[in-house]
Design a protein around this motif. Structure first.
Motif, short mmCIF file in Angstrom:
data_model
loop_
_atom_site.label_atom_id
_atom_site.label_comp_id
_atom_site.label_asym_id
_atom_site.label_seq_id
_atom_site.Cartn_x
_atom_site.Cartn_y
_atom_site.Cartn_z
N LYS A 191 0.92 -1.23 -0.16
CA LYS A 191 -0.06 -0.13 -0.10
C LYS A 191 0.93 1.45 -0.16
CE LYS A 191 -3.99 -2.05 1.94
NZ LYS A 191 -4.74 -2.37 3.25
N TYR A 192 1.95 1.17 0.81
CA TYR A 192 2.98 2.34 0.66
C TYR A 192 3.45 2.49 -0.44
CZ TYR A 192 7.31 4.69 2.20
OH TYR A 192 8.19 5.31 2.29
N ARG A 193 3.74 1.47 -1.49
CA ARG A 193 4.37 1.32 -2.62
C ARG A 193 3.57 2.15 -3.67
NH1 ARG A 193 7.66 -4.18 -2.93
NH2 ARG A 193 9.08 -3.70 -1.53
N GLN A 194 2.18 1.59 -3.31
CA GLN A 194 1.19 2.04 -4.22
C GLN A 194 0.86 3.72 -4.34
OE1 GLN A 194 -2.88 0.04 -5.37
NE2 GLN A 194 -3.17 1.11 -3.39
N ARG A 195 0.89 4.29 -2.80
CA ARG A 195 0.90 5.63 -2.77
C ARG A 195 2.16 6.24 -3.42
NH1 ARG A 195 -1.01 4.14 2.46
NH2 ARG A 195 0.99 4.66 3.28
N PHE A 196 3.28 5.69 -3.32
CA PHE A 196 4.64 6.20 -3.71
C PHE A 196 4.46 6.31 -5.42
CE2 PHE A 196 8.98 5.84 -5.46
CZ PHE A 196 9.57 6.75 -4.87
N ALA A 197 4.14 5.13 -5.96
CA ALA A 197 3.91 5.02 -7.69
C ALA A 197 2.97 6.02 -7.87
CB ALA A 197 3.34 3.73 -7.62
N LEU A 198 1.91 6.55 -7.18
CA LEU A 198 0.76 7.65 -7.56
C LEU A 198 1.52 8.91 -7.45
CD1 LEU A 198 -2.23 6.10 -5.99
CD2 LEU A 198 -2.24 6.58 -8.42
N ALA A 199 2.51 8.97 -6.67
CA ALA A 199 3.08 10.30 -6.20
C ALA A 199 4.22 10.31 -7.39
CB ALA A 199 3.79 10.52 -5.13
N PHE A 200 4.91 9.45 -7.80
CA PHE A 200 5.85 9.50 -8.95
C PHE A 200 5.17 9.69 -10.32
CE2 PHE A 200 9.41 9.38 -6.59
CZ PHE A 200 10.48 9.23 -7.44
N LEU A 201 3.89 8.93 -10.17
CA LEU A 201 3.30 9.29 -11.58
C LEU A 201 2.79 10.57 -11.81
CD1 LEU A 201 1.86 7.01 -13.69
CD2 LEU A 201 -0.23 7.18 -12.28
#
Lengths: 68, 154
Positions: B18-28
Motif C-alpha cells: 500500500k505504501y508502494r502504491q501511494r509512492f507510485a501515484l506520487a511518482f506518476l
C-alpha cells in the motif's frame, strides 16, 4: 559451517521446494544452504531446526570451537 | 529492485504494498508534470538538444517506472497467491543478502572510481571536478551519519 539439511530433508521425503515453502524462503536458498555456499541466519536456522523437530546443533555443525 | 529495498515496511508486506502504491501515484504525478513541462515549456526554453532529450527521457522514465510499479503493486494486492510468492521472493534472506552485498560493492566502486576519476577530470573540466567532489562528499557524509545512527540503534 556444515549442515545436515539434505540428509534430514530426504529422510522426510520432502523436495527442496517443499522445505522452502515450510520455512518461507526460496528454493534457491535451500539449494545454496545444502551446497554450503550460504550460511543461514539465526532466525532461519531456528526455523529449519523447528521444521525438522531437531535442535539447531543437530542441523548445523559448527566447525570451530564454539565453547565459551 | 533499488526502489523496492527503500519502500519497505518491516514485518507487514501488505502495508509495504500500500505504501508502494501511494509512492507510485506520487511518482506518476511527478512524471506527468515532467511530461507537461516538456511539451509546454521546453520548446521555447532554448535549451540545447541534449538537455531537452535528457528532460524528456527523465520524465518518460519516471512515468513508465511509476506505471509499472503501480500495476504490479495493485496486482499483488488483489491476488493473495501471487502476493505470497512475491513476499517470499522479496524477503528471502539470501536475496536480501545479495542485494545488500551488491549495494556495498556498488558503493565501493562508485566512491573509489570517483576518487580515481578526480585526477583525470581536474585538468579537463572544473565543473565536472566539483560535481564529482560533491558526490563523494555526500557519500562520505551519508556514511558518517549512517554509522552514527547504527552505532546507537544496534
Amino acid at each position: 559451517m556444515k549442515n545436515r539439511i539434505t540428509e534430514l530433508r530426504k529422510a522426510r521425503g520432502w523436495t527442496q521446494g517443499e522445505l522452502a515453502d515450510r520455512v518461507g524462503v526460496t528454493r534457491q536458498t535451500i539449494i545454496s544452504l545444502e551446497s554450503g555456499r550460504y550460511n543461514a541466519s539465526l532466525l532461519l536456522a531456528h526455523k529449519l531446526a523447528a521444521c525438522f523437530d531437531a535442535a539447531i546443533e543437530d542441523v548445523f555443525l559448527f566447525e570451530e570451537d564454539a565453547s565459551c | 529492485m533499488l526502489m523496492k529495498s527503500f519502500l519497505n515496511v518491516p514485518g507487514d508486506y501488505e502495508k509495504t504494498l500500500k505504501y508502494r502504491q501511494r509512492f507510485a501515484l506520487a511518482f506518476l504525478a511527478l512524471g506527468l508534470v515532467g511530461e507537461v513541462c516538456y511539451h509546454l515549456l521546453v520548446p521555447q526554453s532554448g535549451l540545447p538538444e541534449f538537455a531537452q532529450g535528457f528532460y524528456q527521457g527523465a520524465a518518460a522514465g519516471i512515468l513508465m517506472g511509476a506505471l509499472i510499479l503501480l500495476v504490479r503493486t495493485r496486482y499483488l494486492l488483489r491476488h493473495p497467491e501471487a502476493r505470497k510468492k512475491a513476499q517470499v521472493k522479496e524477503q528471502d534472506e539470501r536475496e536480501v543478502t545479495i542485494i545488500n552485498n551488491s549495494f556495498r560493492l556498488a558503493g565501493h566502486v562508485t566512491f573509489f572510481g570517483s576518487a580515481g576519476a578526480l585526477f583525470i577530470v581536474l585538468p579537463l573540466n572544473m565543473g565536472a571536478f566539483f560535481a564529482l567532489l560533491a558526490a563523494m562528499a555526500v557519500y562520505a557524509v551519508t556514511f558518517a551519519v549512517g554509522n552514527a545512527y547504527y552505532e546507537k540503534k544496534l
